[in-house]
Design an enzyme around this catalytic site. Structure first.
Site, PDB file in Angstrom:
ATOM      1  N   HIS A  89       0.827  -1.211   0.000  1.00  0.00           N
ATOM      2  CA  HIS A  89       0.000   0.000   0.000  1.00  0.00           C
ATOM      3  C   HIS A  89       0.862   1.262   0.000  1.00  0.00           C
ATOM      4  O   HIS A  89       0.398   2.345  -0.379  1.00  0.00           O
ATOM      5  CB  HIS A  89      -0.922  -0.003   1.219  1.00  0.00           C
ATOM      6  CG  HIS A  89      -2.196   0.745   1.002  1.00  0.00           C
ATOM      7  ND1 HIS A  89      -2.253   1.951   0.330  1.00  0.00           N
ATOM      8  CD2 HIS A  89      -3.481   0.476   1.364  1.00  0.00           C
ATOM      9  CE1 HIS A  89      -3.505   2.382   0.281  1.00  0.00           C
ATOM     10  NE2 HIS A  89      -4.270   1.508   0.892  1.00  0.00           N
ATOM     11  N   ASP A 110     -10.489 -10.445 -16.918  1.00  0.00           N
ATOM     12  CA  ASP A 110     -10.404 -11.542 -17.881  1.00  0.00           C
ATOM     13  C   ASP A 110      -9.009 -11.523 -18.498  1.00  0.00           C
ATOM     14  O   ASP A 110      -8.656 -10.608 -19.246  1.00  0.00           O
ATOM     15  CB  ASP A 110     -11.477 -11.373 -18.956  1.00  0.00           C
ATOM     16  CG  ASP A 110     -11.478 -12.513 -19.968  1.00  0.00           C
ATOM     17  OD1 ASP A 110     -10.627 -13.418 -19.849  1.00  0.00           O
ATOM     18  OD2 ASP A 110     -12.317 -12.489 -20.880  1.00  0.00           O
TER      19      ASP A 110
END
Length: 627
Positions: A145, A388
């Site tokens: 992060h 995808d």
């Protein structure tokens, strides 16, 4: 589940990239610097079996060219500050396999599907590809992060998947972090500390958070449908809504709802202060605005502070307005002041948390936003779903080992187009069941369409309309009464424990004329959500109930939350449950269904003619609703 690690390698950028030290902005160096891990589960076609690893490595190598800082390593400078060494060393990628199937995978095993970070110096990103016996695969990614925020991570994932499908990079990341640093006024400006850096409130009577952070916390995922969200928003926008004129957003409404429910579940005293922390994307809030593709942390944590008594006793719009006020603080001037303050801090280590899920009992190690406080983050605008890589979209996406007590995350449900969201809540084990109850109970009368109200209204209507067909002569203006009881445990202030043993119910009474077609939900709401409290006027209940004797009266004896079919005395669960005490009266008995999850079962006792007429009307209504 056993995971076998088969191989590991470093995936480097496909082309030479810039080498050197990349300084971070002040906003990169505060808050949670721990790795955020996500998993995506897939059921790829069989013809993809051998190509998955090759495709992931090749596309990762390509995407690390424009995103080349993520192929580097961390290094520390003075004052606890960090920088990225853009060395092109690459992203560690581990390949693993399991004899389990995706259907056998349990939530508590998800941590095995993300890579462990054991390299020195520390990488910014690590990847693990796990194959399952059934042919399914899991892509687990851990990202620091300190390097990027959610928007940047979403951009990285999206471009990586695009390249894996054989397409071209769509949008280049913006790598100039100096743009954010320039918002500050001058290097040695002594800006006052923002309230976000103040110590959070403690429980009344406590001198530290040590005892609270030692308590066991659990996680739950709670779904809100599009309808429930819209009803919550409608409720929040009642009484004129926000002062600014625009209606509350889904995030503001849901966050306010979570804050109120946590206060109830934790059984805070009225005078208990509680702080809500909110993460705000500043890209479009500063002037000039930052590019949407800015690579780094362009977020700022802001806080709302209030008393639990006000949050619980006042309507939802009050909590939602507190959330909005906190978000609206984030202006160019506010961000600049925060950066100036951080720039003037000699050592930022005290503002950093490398292990925010630690249960270490040292209050100085790791942040703690737990009881009596809360932290709510939204991923509603981030594109982590629908990734995808060429073998279809994932069947599941979710964070791994998210949060400690008080951490909440709102994410899209992943069901295309249905508008639902998942609220991931981490609370102390002692508070979780109460929170889940309040989370849904507090929506019961929003829109007047809870399952309880629908069933009550259906039974009341069918009973009233079956009077004439069964031979009863009832005048249209004759009053009819609906009576029930409502559980008071969670509606008192402070609430009673859910396992309180004894009577703790309030009388609910509604009156309609025989021919009236009024919403039963509104009548029930007036009793349960009385502004003066659910037990207001309790001294008059015996007389009020006595006046119903001999009247046309219908009632409820039971609850759709009662699960009588789960009772097992070691010889199996019951095949049939009947409430004999409803015989000869006008009440019906609801309980959880014997046959399927989420269903309800009602028991009725009526003379034959009335029962036949009732069943005929019920079938007609069912046919109208479900032709």
């Amino acid at each position: 589940m056993t995971i076998n690690l088969n191989s590991s390698c470093l995936v480097k950028p496909a082309k030479p990239t810039w080498n050197g030290s990349l300084a971070l902005s002040e906003l990169d160096q505060i808050g949670s610097l721990a790795y955020v891990s996500l998993i995506h589960l897939y059921r790829p076609p069989q013809d993809w079996s051998e190509a998955i690893s090759r495709t992931l490595k090749s596309s990762l190598s390509k995407v690390l060219v424009p995103f080349h800082p993520l192929a580097g390593r961390w290094s520390r400078t003075s004052g606890g500050r960090l920088q990225i060494e853009c060395s092109g060393l690459g992203v560690p990628l581990t390949e693993a396999e399991s004899e389990a199937t995706l259907d056998e995978l349990q939530d508590f095993e998800h941590h095995q599907l993300v890579p462990s970070i054991d390299l020195e110096p520390l990488p910014l990103v690590a990847v693990q590809l796990t194959r399952f016996k059934c042919g399914g695969v899991c892509l687990g990614v851990a990202m620091s992060h300190a390097a990027i925020d959610g928007q940047s991570a979403s951009h990285f994932y999206t471009e990586w998947a695009r390249l894996a499908r054989g397409q071209q990079l769509q949008i280049q990341p913006f790598l100039n972090r100096k743009l954010l640093g320039d918002l500050g006024r001058k290097p040695h400006y002594a800006a006052p500390p923002p309230p976000e850096f103040d110590a959070p409130p403690l429980l009344i009577g406590e001198s530290s958070c040590k005892s609270e952070r030692e308590k066991t916390a659990v996680r739950a995922s709670l779904r809100l449908t599009k309808f429930q969200i819209e009803m919550l928003r409608r409720k929040a926008n009642e009484n004129g809504g926000p002062a600014a004129g625009s209606s509350f957003t889904s995030y503001e409404t849901i966050t306010g709802h979570i804050w109120r429910c946590s206060c109830k579940a934790r059984r805070h005293m009225r005078e208990q202060q509680t702080r809500l922390s909110i993460t705000v994307d500043i890209r479009r809030r500063v002037r000039p605005p930052l590019p949407k593709t800015y690579l780094g942390n362009a977020v700022l944590d802001v806080v709302a502070l209030d008393y639990a008594g006000d949050l619980v006793s006042k309507p939802l719009f009050y909590a939602a307005s507190k959330v909005r006020d906190a978000i609206n603080k984030v202006t160019t001037e506010y961000v600049a002041s925060t950066i100036d303050f951080l720039r003037g801090v000699d050592d930022l280590s005290s503002f950093q948390d490398w292990n925010s899920i630690s249960s270490d009992d040292d209050d100085e190690k790791g942040f703690f936003c737990g009881n009596p406080n809360l932290c709510v983050t939204s991923w509603l605008t981030l594109k982590f779903h629908g990734l995808d890589f060429g073998w279809g979209k994932e069947i599941y996406m979710g964070p791994v080992d998210y949060g400690s007590d008080g951490d909440c995350l709102i994410i899209p449900s992943g069901n295309d187009g249905d508008g639902s969201v998942i609220v991931i809540v981490c609370l102390q084990e002692a508070h979780m069941e109460a929170f889940k109850r309040f989370f849904y109970e507090d929506m019961e009368f929003i829109g007047h369409l809870s399952s309880f109200i629908i069933i009550c209204g259906l039974v009341w209507v069918c009973t009233a309309k079956s009077a004439a067909p069964s031979g009863e002569d009832v005048a249209d203006d004759e009053p009819e009464y609906f009576s029930s009881v409502a559980d008071c445990r969670g509606r008192l202030n402070p609430p009673l424990p859910a396992n309180y043993f004894g009577n703790c119910v309030a009388l609910v009474k509604a009156e309609l004329k025989h021919a009236e077609q009024k919403a039963i939900g509104e009548a029930i709401k007036e009793s349960v959500y009385n502004e003066k409290g659910i037990v207001y006027g309790a001294e008059k209940w015996p007389d009020e109930y006595g006046k119903l004797v001999g009247k046309r009266q219908y009632g409820v004896a039971g609850s759709p939350r009662f699960d009588f079919y789960a009772v097992d005395y070691e010889w199996g669960k019951p095949k049939k449950f009947e409430a004999l005490f409803i015989d000869g009266g006008g009440s019906f008995s609801p309980c959880k269904s014997r046959d399927f999850e989420g269903g309800l079962e009602i028991g009725l006792s009526k003379p034959m003619l009335q029962m036949d007429a009732f069943i005929t009307l019920l079938k007609q209504i069912r046919q109208t609703l479900f032709p």
